[in-house]
Each structure stands twice: as C-alpha cells, then as structure tokens.
Design an enzyme around this catalytic site. Structure first.
Site, short mmCIF file in Angstrom:
data_model
loop_
_atom_site.label_atom_id
_atom_site.label_comp_id
_atom_site.label_asym_id
_atom_site.label_seq_id
_atom_site.Cartn_x
_atom_site.Cartn_y
_atom_site.Cartn_z
N PHE A 104 -19.57 10.30 2.21
CA PHE A 104 -18.59 9.78 1.27
C PHE A 104 -18.65 8.26 1.20
O PHE A 104 -18.91 7.58 2.19
CB PHE A 104 -17.18 10.20 1.70
N LYS A 147 -6.91 -5.31 -4.98
CA LYS A 147 -5.59 -5.59 -4.41
C LYS A 147 -5.41 -7.09 -4.20
O LYS A 147 -4.37 -7.66 -4.54
CB LYS A 147 -5.43 -4.86 -3.07
N ASP A 207 0.86 -1.17 0.00
CA ASP A 207 0.00 0.00 0.00
C ASP A 207 0.91 1.23 0.00
O ASP A 207 2.11 1.14 0.28
CB ASP A 207 -0.88 -0.03 1.25
N LYS A 218 -17.10 18.59 -1.51
CA LYS A 218 -15.67 18.41 -1.78
C LYS A 218 -15.46 16.99 -2.26
O LYS A 218 -16.18 16.06 -1.87
CB LYS A 218 -14.83 18.68 -0.53
N GLU A 264 -8.95 14.65 6.08
CA GLU A 264 -10.03 15.54 6.51
C GLU A 264 -9.61 16.35 7.72
O GLU A 264 -9.93 17.54 7.83
CB GLU A 264 -11.28 14.72 6.82
N ASN A 280 -8.35 -1.47 4.43
CA ASN A 280 -8.42 -1.73 2.99
C ASN A 280 -7.29 -2.62 2.50
O ASN A 280 -7.29 -3.05 1.35
CB ASN A 280 -8.43 -0.42 2.20
#
EC number: 7.6.2.1
Length: 1140
Positions: A481, A746, A336, A503, A440, A769
């Site tokens: 999001f 991945k 990653d 955004k 953020e 992730n």
C-alpha cells in the site's frame, strides 16, 4: 552602552551601580536559566559522544567512540546497544538473520521493528574471519533526512541485491531481543539520517512578543525625544541664565568660554546624561519577568489534574514555555480526525458479501433491532481463537460460514491473507497481532473470530487455520500500500493455483473490476452508502486467478523494477497496475472508529467561543461528513454543506465562486430562523432571535454554512490564482472539512490561513501525517494516541485526549493571556510613572541632569520594591474560576479581538503613567515647598523631597497592583504588603547612621513628619480613587461578560443556589438526500509488505484495556404519547430529553 556612559563622570550624575544592580539581576536570572538548559544539553551530548561501539579492525573487535566510526567499518552490536551509525545489516543471531530494534529516538514509537539481512550476507554469521574478508560494492542514495526510505544496490559475489529501509539500521535505534548483529557503516557522523533531521528548530514567537518589540522601539524614540527636549532646554537655560551664574555654578574647564559654543557643548553632554537617567523607561527586566511568568504558567498546565488521562497515565505537557498567552488568542483550529477526534480503535461492525449485507441484528420476524446492552451477541465459543472483546450481533453471517457458503469463505479468506499483520504467540499460548494500522488489525481479527485464523508467516509462506484445518499458502509477492495506490494486494499459490487478493478504497477497486461484476457492484455500492451514512470506514475486497505463464512474465518485470535506482517507486507502481486488472468483486467491510469521549461538547464549546475549526483528514468525503455531524462540527441548523469535488482548475473555480455567491445572496436577502437555545456545560447558553431580547450579530446570523472540499480539488484551490477565493469562502463558513488530503496539503492550508488572515492558528493531530501542519501552525498540539509519538515530539503542547483542548484554551490559555496583558499594562504604567518624575524635576534643576531619587532607589525599584506583586499577579491572577471559564466560552472573545493588550491599551497605560507622574511630583512639591520639620529645619531639601516622592511612588504603584488583582491568595497579600513594609524598613536601615550613607537621617526625618503621611494619603487618594470610580462606573453601567460572570461567581459563594437544569434538544442523525459514497482512511505510511517478504515477525506490545461500565442515574423516560411530562420536584436534578 548606558553602563559605559556611566563610567564617564563628566556626563553621568549616577554611579554605575544604578545600572549594574538591575542589569546583573536580569542577566543572572537569564544566565541561570540558560546554564541549566546548556548543562542538560551538555549531559545529553556526553551520553551520546561517549557511547562505545565494537568495530572490527584487522580481524579483531576493538572499542571505539562514536565519533571515530567511519564509513566502511563493520560494527558488532549486542543486545540493548545503541546503533552508532547508519548500518546495512549483514547478519544477526535470530533465525532467518532477523533482528529487533526500537526506534523511540527517531519517531517516538516504542513498539519493536524487525529487520532482516540478505541471505547471502547472513551466512557470514558471527565469524570474524569471514567478516574481515567481506568485500562488496554498495551504491546508494546520497545522505538525506528521509527516515522511512532508503534506496540502494549491493553487488556481492557478482550478484546484485536490492536494498531498502528494511535492511538498514539507523543511528539512534536500540537493538532489542537480539543477542548480536553485524552491520556495515553506510553513513556516519553528520551524514546519518538522524543528524540530517536535527536541523535548527523553528523558533516561534507570540503576537505579544512581536508587539512588545515594536513598542520598545517606540519607547526608545520617546526616550530620545525627552532627552532632546532637555537638551534644547538646557542650551537655552545655559545661554540665558547659566552663563551669568558661573560664579555660583562654574562650567567645566573643557567647556569653551563663549556663550553659544559653551552652551551647545553642555547641552550635548546633558543629552547623554539624560539618556542615562531616563533609560529606566526602557524596561531592562521586562523580558526576564515575562519568561518567569510564562514558565510558571507552563507548570500550571503540567500540574493540572483535570488534563491528566488516568487510563494511560498521561498528563498534559507544555513542551515550550514561550507560547502560553498565545493559547488565549487562537482563532483557527486545524484538526486531524482519525485518532484525534476519534479513538483510532477500530471494531468490525458490518460487511457486504456477494450483494448481501450483514451486521444489523434481526429478531425472529426479520425486524431490525436497536443495539443495546441486552441485544444478544453472536456466540463464538466454538472457536478457541475467538477474542472475548470481539462483539458482533448478526448471527446470519456465522451461520453462512458454518453452512459452507463459498462467497462468505472467499471473503474471510481474503481478510486472512491480504494484509501485512505480524503474528506473535505469547508464552501462555495467546496469539497476538501487530498491525501497521488499527484498520488492518480490526479486519484480520474479524477473520480470526469467524474461524479464519491467521497463524504465522515466513518470507515465503502464510499459514492460516480455517475451521480447525491448517492451510499453507506460498507467498509469491506483496503489492504494498501507499498513498497513491490506495490499495494493497498479495499473490499466493496453493495446490498449483495462483490467486491475487486485493483490498482498497471503493473508487480504486471499482475501476479495476471485471465487467461481469456490474450488477454486484451496484448492490455493494448501495450497502457502502448505508455504511457511510452511519460514519463507518469502508473498503472493498476483490480477487483474481492468475495463469502461471502470465505471472512468470509479470515477475520478471517486477524484479527489474525493484532493483532500479531511478524512480523505483514509480516503476513498481506501474508494474503493480498491470496485474491488478479485471478482478472479481468479493465484498466490502465496514469498521467503526468511535469518537473520543467529550469531543462533541468540546467542539461545540470552542465554536461558541468564536474559534473556527477546520478538519483536515485523509478519510473519504462521506465518512468525514458523518463524523462531522457526530462530533457537532456540523449541526442540523446549518445549511447543506457546499461540496467542492471538481477535478480541473476551471471547475474548481466555478464551484468555489458559486458557493460564495450563494452565501452572499443569503446575507443580502436575510432570513428569520426559529429561535435556538444552545447550552454548554450546564451554565452558559446562547439564545438567538428574541428569546430573551438578544439579537444575533450579522456573523452569528449568517455564519451557518459549511464547506467540504476533496483533496484533488484542494490541489487547484491552493494555487495562487484561486487561494484567495478559497480562503474567502472558507472564512465565510462556520465549519470546513478537507478530506482525502495529504500531509503536505494540511501544511499548505494552515500556511494559507496563517499568512492571509494574520490570525493565531493551532494545529492538533496524533500521527506522523500531522507533523507538517503541527510545525506550520503558530501552536502545535500533539495527541499521544495509537499512531506513535511523532506528533507529540513535534508539538508545543501534548495531551492524551482532544477534549482537553477545551480546557487548555478556555482556561489556561485565557488565564495566561489575561495575566500577561495585566502584567504588561501595569509594568509600563509603573515605569513611566517612575521615570517621568525625573523629567518634571528637570524643569526645576536647570536641566542639569540632576537625579530626583537616591541612585540606589533607582537600582532597586524594579528589582525589589515593585517586582514581586506584579509577578505574582502574572502567575496566579484569574477573573473567574476554571468552571465558569468553560461554562461561559464567550469569555474567550477578548483574546480573539486582541482587546486586552494592544497599541491603544499601551498608550492608555502610558497616559496613566504620565498623569500619575505629574501627581506624584507636583503634589509633594506643593506640600513640601514651605514645610518645616518639628525641629524647625526645612523639609524641602532635595534628598528629603526625593525620599518623599519615592515612598509615595512605591505605595501608590503597589496599591494600583492590588487594585488590578482579581484573585487574592496568601502569596498576593504577602508580596503586596510585604513589598511596602520592606521598602520602609530598608530605607530606615539604609539611611541610618550605622551605614554611613550620604542620606543619613533623611528617612527618619521625613517619616516622622505628619506632613509626609498626609501627603501620602492625599496623593494615593488622587491616584487610586479616580481609577476605582471609573471601574465602578463601567462595571455597573456597561459591564463586560467577565464582570457579569464574576458577580455571579461571588453570589454563588455567598448564597446557596439550586443547580441549573439543562434542557437540550435530542441529537438526531442528519440524513442527506444526496448520493453518498463510502470512505476508508489509510495510514499515511508505507505498509509492511517489504518487511514480510524479508521474513520479519513483529512482536506485539499492546496491553488490554478494561473499561468500567457507565451507570446512568436520575434519568426519567418521557412517553411521547403523553400530552405533557410528569411533574418534577424543583431540586430533583432529573434531566429531561425533549423530543422535537
């Protein structure tokens, strides 16, 4: 089976103890290890099973054990209680019916999460009577293992309420900072999400394990072959000789009297007898010895202070003990980027507002300044909320804010309102933020420092302070999001004006802008390209005013989508899409995610070791590429990376084939590059194209290609019809970057290489992730970073920094592989040398299954006489020390080539064992055939001969182990010579009159004979000297890199040498001529939108980290205008940077 056969006297010439002793020793060690593991698991199970919960029954709270909790029960939890089942939160003690939970047992994160009950159920409070009368219908999803998602609907008092994960407490969580709360049991026992995730752990086996299983089968077939030979030979011997000598060697009474039938019967029984005698060729103790060595090598990793990260008090941890030698054979690393190669600590560096770029410091004449420690910073002292750690160098931005420029105010108002950050005011008055992602948090902190301070929020309001004045906005909706949307929005109302702030990624925002923004879009795009070229992470800001009637109609659709149980996420995304249109572009932000310390050197050294590194990241293409250059995954010597970004299967295939054709064309045409010297760690260097006569291999010469593929193209590249082409192209390149990929992609990339290349793979990451690829790879490494501990919990090895991977592989991995290979080669050698002496003896005892050795010697040979030296070798041996292992990464190559232990090496060890057994048997046989002792008695009796062979075997095999040892310690000397001394002392004692064993006096008689010691010397010389001569010849005529480095290491120990001077090329930023787009990596998790609208306030648990300044010494500046650098003293150790 062998043990059962030994219980039958008719076929066994050995006592059962010969098998029982080593078998019991092996099983005892295994049993102790498993018992410790089982006991620990049992303790942990008891802790969980004996936890008590307070369950409301008949209006009263009673204590119940967890296994008695049922669906529909109402449970009361007190502060610091564990949650017994999956609960729907009904009420809590905190304002707005909030409660705080810790989810460390679920995802490893210790920061507190906030949950909120529905307002209607919150009115039940702590009233047992009202709780007992609670009656509702709950419709929800079936039991599943999705920890981050829950969908349900509660019907209460004839009203329907949407239920999601933010209203549910999962089993395994702990209630914190909350006096009490009540919950309704939704799932209990094995149906809870925690238990649904407790499936069987995938057992990983090493390449050597799989090879050993195959070799053991081969050894068993070899054993059967030897037994068949002895069986046939026995039948022949009994037919032609034994039948006529029954007066001297009578047959057993149950054997038929006829020659053919009797001989056949005896031959069959002899087959079983030789299975018993020769079974030692199949090593019983091998697997236990391997596990002990692996355990100790795991402890070396845990105890390595050079893998300890003192800033976070985090050592490296081997979470498994079965994969250590696999670390020495890694060919592909899948990494990653964010948080793994980078620090995942974001800083606000630049921005673009209304077509104007901010962030680059300027002097009074408008010339751009290079940022250094002396560069003046913007003064935020007038802002009481400003953070001391915040640094910004462009004063013009603050001046525009102070001047009241509307576009600048709109920009920072967007940052202060459009987010899901949770504020918390500490007891000392400090305002702290807890963000869902570091990106953020950096943006909200930037707004705070520029005077737009996010102060607080409720489920329906957001409060900010702008230049000392408080502004309260009514929060109407959060459009959260996710990975598909790649953006988030908030809808707020103030003074009757409804505004949508948004955004997100530039490509997403640009598609939804009003046509009037076309000119501003072009200006902003050019700034984004500039930001991306320096590796900054970017996103765009936009806003839109909404008419009340438009918003009211949209809100009705939103409410309907939020309560549906049929594809709720897709329904909400569709509703969000309707309102996020025709927005006005406000600007763009650029934040920096700095590389971790030592990442470039680590990647360069791993690449020199022959390891291929693939970066799989969620970042945008340009950001990922520039980080690739920063960390030296991509280098200036490489060709322009191949970019695969098509959006159809046909186009992707075309781009893949074109790139592959260009590589093949370059290989066939050939080229002559300028010589390049690459130095690493101050010692190892690779010189190309004739600088020292070294010619590069074909792989070295044509491997300088790189591939960059986008996630939407990877979808097609991973399809069965294209995966072969993609893999061929990827393996033809030195560096591969897959950007904008999902967690599933991945894992699929790792699986493709793992399946097709049959190579050992390693995946490393730090976030949730990355868990899928960590589990998919042969070895998973977790980084304990900023994104929680999910990756660590799923990993085989954990560490605090990526740079430690270099030491883990090049030192511990290589050593473990070296030790294991040496151990296995020696183990098979000594077992064949030991066992085959029985086979040769069969030709002199009429194939009667008579044993050569004392039965107790057979039992103790592998357990006491020869086990400790090779175990210590497997635990401590090293060809070169850790410093040279890193300085010369090419030492890692034998592991990549599987060169130290394979079928060929195994057969070589077997051949050595066979030849050694011939020497061990026939030299003593010839020496003692006509020998007499000092008393005149014959020394050639069977017991004496067996003792002679056994003694020489122990001495010779231990001397051979000493010859294989490269690194001597006190332990090696103790066990090596101690094993030999122990054998002689034990034999003398055991064969003495005091014990009364059948071998009484044999040892004393043999050891007092000069013939024995001469025979011992002669046999050991014949066994050891050829090996020494062969190794001396190969190390001098055709030395390996390990031989050369070991020689250099020895010379350095005996002679003082001046330190090497490292001459390096100056690292320069590569500037591509192609058009670049900006990139911003979102976290692969949902945002906090639903938490906020439920009234949740997160509490920060972060600590300030103070870094010591770095002082550079022994640096001299070279004026490029001078014709040559100033003279340097030979031992001054000054490092020059050569400007090219």
């Amino acid at each position: 089976m062998v043990f059962l056969c030994q219980l039958l006297p008719v076929i066994s010439s050995l006592t059962p103890l010969t098998t029982v002793i080593p078998l019991v020793a092996v099983l005892l060690v295994t049993a102790i290890k498993d018992a410790v593991d089982d006991f620990q698991r049992h303790k942990n199970d008891d802790i969980v099973n004996n936890r008590l919960s307070y369950v409301l029954r008949d209006g009263k709270l009673i204590e119940e054990r967890w296994h008695k909790v049922m669906v529909g029960d109402i449970i009361k939890l007190n502060n610091n209680d564990f949650v017994a089942a999956d609960l729907l939160l009904l009420s809590a003690s905190e304002p707005n019916s909030l409660c705080y939970i810790e989810t460390a047992e679920l995802d490893g994160e210790t920061n507190l999460k906030v949950k909120q009950a529905i307002d209607e159920t919150a009115q039940l409070e702590d009233n047992h009577d009202l709780m007992s009368e609670f009656s509702a219908e709950l419709l929800c999803e079936p039991p599943n293992n999705r920890l981050s998602k829950f969908e349900g609907k509660l019907t209460y008092n004839r009203k329907e309420y949407s239920l999601d994960n933010e209203k549910v407490l999962l089993r395994g969580c702990i209630l914190r900072n909350t006096a009490w709360c009540y919950g309704l049991v939704i799932f209990a026992g094995r149906d809870t999400k925690l238990m649904m995730n407790s499936g069987k752990t995938k057992f990983k086996r090493t390449h050597i394990d799989r090879l050993m299983n195959l070799l053991i089968i081969g050894i068993f077939l070899f054993l059967v072959t030897m037994c068949l030979i002895c069986t046939v030979a026995c039948g022949v011997w009994e037919s032609f000789i034994g039948y006529d000598f029954q007066a001297y060697l009578p047959w057993e009474s149950f054997v038929p009297t006829s020659k053919e039938t009797g001989s056949a019967t005896i031959a069959v029984l002899v087959f079983l007898s030789y299975i018993i005698i020769l079974n030692t060729v199949v090593p019983i103790s091998l697997y236990v010895s391997v596990e002990i060595i692996r355990l100790v090598n795991s402890l070396w990793i845990n105890w390595d202070v050079k893998l300890y990260y003192d800033k976070k008090d985090t050592p490296a941890k081997a979470r498994t003990t079965t994969l250590n030698e696999e670390l020495g054979q890694i060919e592909y690393i899948f990494s990653d980027k964010t948080g793994t190669l980078t620090q995942n600590i974001m800083t606000f560096n630049k921005c673009s507002i209304n077509g104007k770029s901010y962030g680059d410091p300027m002097d009074e004449l408008g010339n751009m300044l290079e940022i250094s420690e002396r560069t003046p910073k913007v003064d935020f002292s007038d802002n009481s909320y400003a953070e001391p750690s915040f640094e910004f160098y462009d004063k013009h931005l603050l001046e525009d804010i102070q001047s009241g420029v509307k576009e600048t105010e709109a920009f920072f108002r967007n940052l202060a309102l459009c987010h899901t950050v949770m504020p918390e005011t500490k007891k000392d008055g400090r305002l702290e933020y807890q963000a869902q992602s570091p990106d953020e948090g950096a943006l909200v902190s930037a707004a705070r420092n520029f005077g737009f301070v996010f102060k607080s929020r409720t489920p329906s309001t957001i409060t900010i302070e702008v230049n000392g004045e408080t502004e309260i906005y009514e929060l109407l909706c959060i459009l959260d999001f996710n990975n598909v949307r790649k953006r988030m929005s908030v809808i707020v109302r103030k003074d009757g004006k409804i505004t949508l702030y948004c955004k997100g990624a530039d490509s997403i925002i640009f598609e939804r802008l009003d046509p009037s923004c076309s000119q501003l879009k072009e200006l902003t795009l050019s700034h984004l390209n500039e930001f991306a070229q320096t590796g900054l992470r970017t996103l765009c800001l936009a806003q839109k005013e909404l008419q009340p009637d438009v918003y009211d109609k949209w809100k009705e659709k939103h409410q309907a989508a939020s309560v549906t149980l049929d594809n709720r996420d897709d329904a909400l995304d569709g509703v969000y899409e309707e309102i996020e249109k025709n927005m006005i572009l406000v600007g763009a932000t650029a934040i920096e995610d700095k590389l971790q310390d030592g990442v470039p050197d680590a990647i360069a050294n791993l690449a020199l070791a022959g390891i291929k590194i693939w970066v799989l990241t969620g970042d945008k293409q340009e950001t990922a590429i520039n980080i690739g250059y920063s960390c030296r995954l991509l280098t200036e010597e490489m060709e322009e990376p191949f970019i695969i970004s098509a959006e159809s299967c046909e186009e992707v295939q075309k781009e893949l084939q074109t790139a592959l054709d260009e590589i093949k064309k370059a290989k066939t045409s050939g080229r002559n590059d300028v010589g390049v010297i690459i130095a690493n760690g101050g010692g190892g260097q690779a010189v190309y194209n004739g600088t020292n006569g070294h010619l590069p291999t074909q792989q070295e010469e044509y491997g300088d290609f790189a591939l960059v593929i986008n996630g939407h193209s990877l979808v097609y590249a991973l399809k069965p019809e294209l995966e072969g082409l993609f893999l061929e192209l990827g393996c033809s390149c030195k560096a591969i970057i897959c950007c904008r990929v999902t967690p599933l992609q991945k894992a699929l990339v790792v699986d493709l290489v793992k399946r097709s290349k049959k190579s050992i793979t390693l995946a490393i990451g730090d976030g949730a992730n990355d868990v899928s690829m960590i589990k998919m790879a042969h070895i998973g490494v977790g980084i304990s970073g900023q994104e929680g501990m999910q990756a660590v919990l799923a990993s085989d090895y954990s560490m605090a920094q990526f740079r430690y991977l270099e030491r883990l592989l090049l030192v511990h991995g290589r050593w473990s592989y070296l030790r294991m290979c040496k151990f296995l080669r020696y183990f098979f050698y000594k077992n064949f040398a030991f066992t085959l002496c029985h086979f040769w003896f069969a030709f002199f005892c009429g194939f009667s299954a008579q044993t050569l050795y004392d039965p107790y010697f057979i039992s103790l040979y592998n357990v006491f006489y020869t086990s400790l030296p090779v175990l210590v070798l497997g635990m401590l041996d090293q060809d070169v020390n850790d410093d040279y292992s890193i300085r010369y990464p090419k030492l890692y190559t034998p592991g990549l080539q599987d060169a130290l232990f394979n079928k060929r090496k195994f057969l070589w060890s077997v051949c050595e064992g066979v030849i050694s057994s011939l020497i061990l048997f026939f030299i003593p046989y010839g020496a003692f055939l006509y020998t007499h002792g000092v008393s005149g008695y014959d020394l050639a009796d069977m017991q004496s001969f067996g003792t002679v062979v056994a003694a020489i075997l122990v001495v010779a095999t231990n001397l051979r182990c000493a010859l294989d040892t490269s690194y001597w310690t006190g332990f090696n000397h103790f066990v090596m010579w101690g094993s030999i001394i122990y054998f002689f002392c034990f034999i003398l004692a055991f064969y003495s009159e005091g014990i009364g064993y059948s071998y009484v006096g044999v040892a004393l008689s043999v050891f007092s004979s000069a013939n024995f010691w001469l025979c011992l010397l002669l046999t050991c010389t014949l066994l050891i000297v050829p090996v020494v001569a062969y190794r001396f010849y190969t190390s001098n005529i055709n030395p390996t890199l390990s031989d050369k480095v070991r020689l250099r290491q020895r010379i350095k120990k005996t002679k003082s040498r001046s330190r090497d001077l490292n001459f390096r090329r100056q690292s320069t930023m590569r500037r591509s001529t192609r058009s670049m787009r900006s990139g911003y990596a979102f976290a692969h998790q949902e945002g906090f939108g639903e938490l906020i609208t439920s009234g949740i306030n997160m509490r920060e648990r972060a600590e300030d980290k103070h870094k010591e300044p770095v002082t550079l010494t022994k640096i001299t500046r070279h004026d490029s205008t001078r014709s040559k650098p100033p003279p340097v003293e030979p031992n001054s150790n000054i490092v020059f940077v050569e400007h090219l």
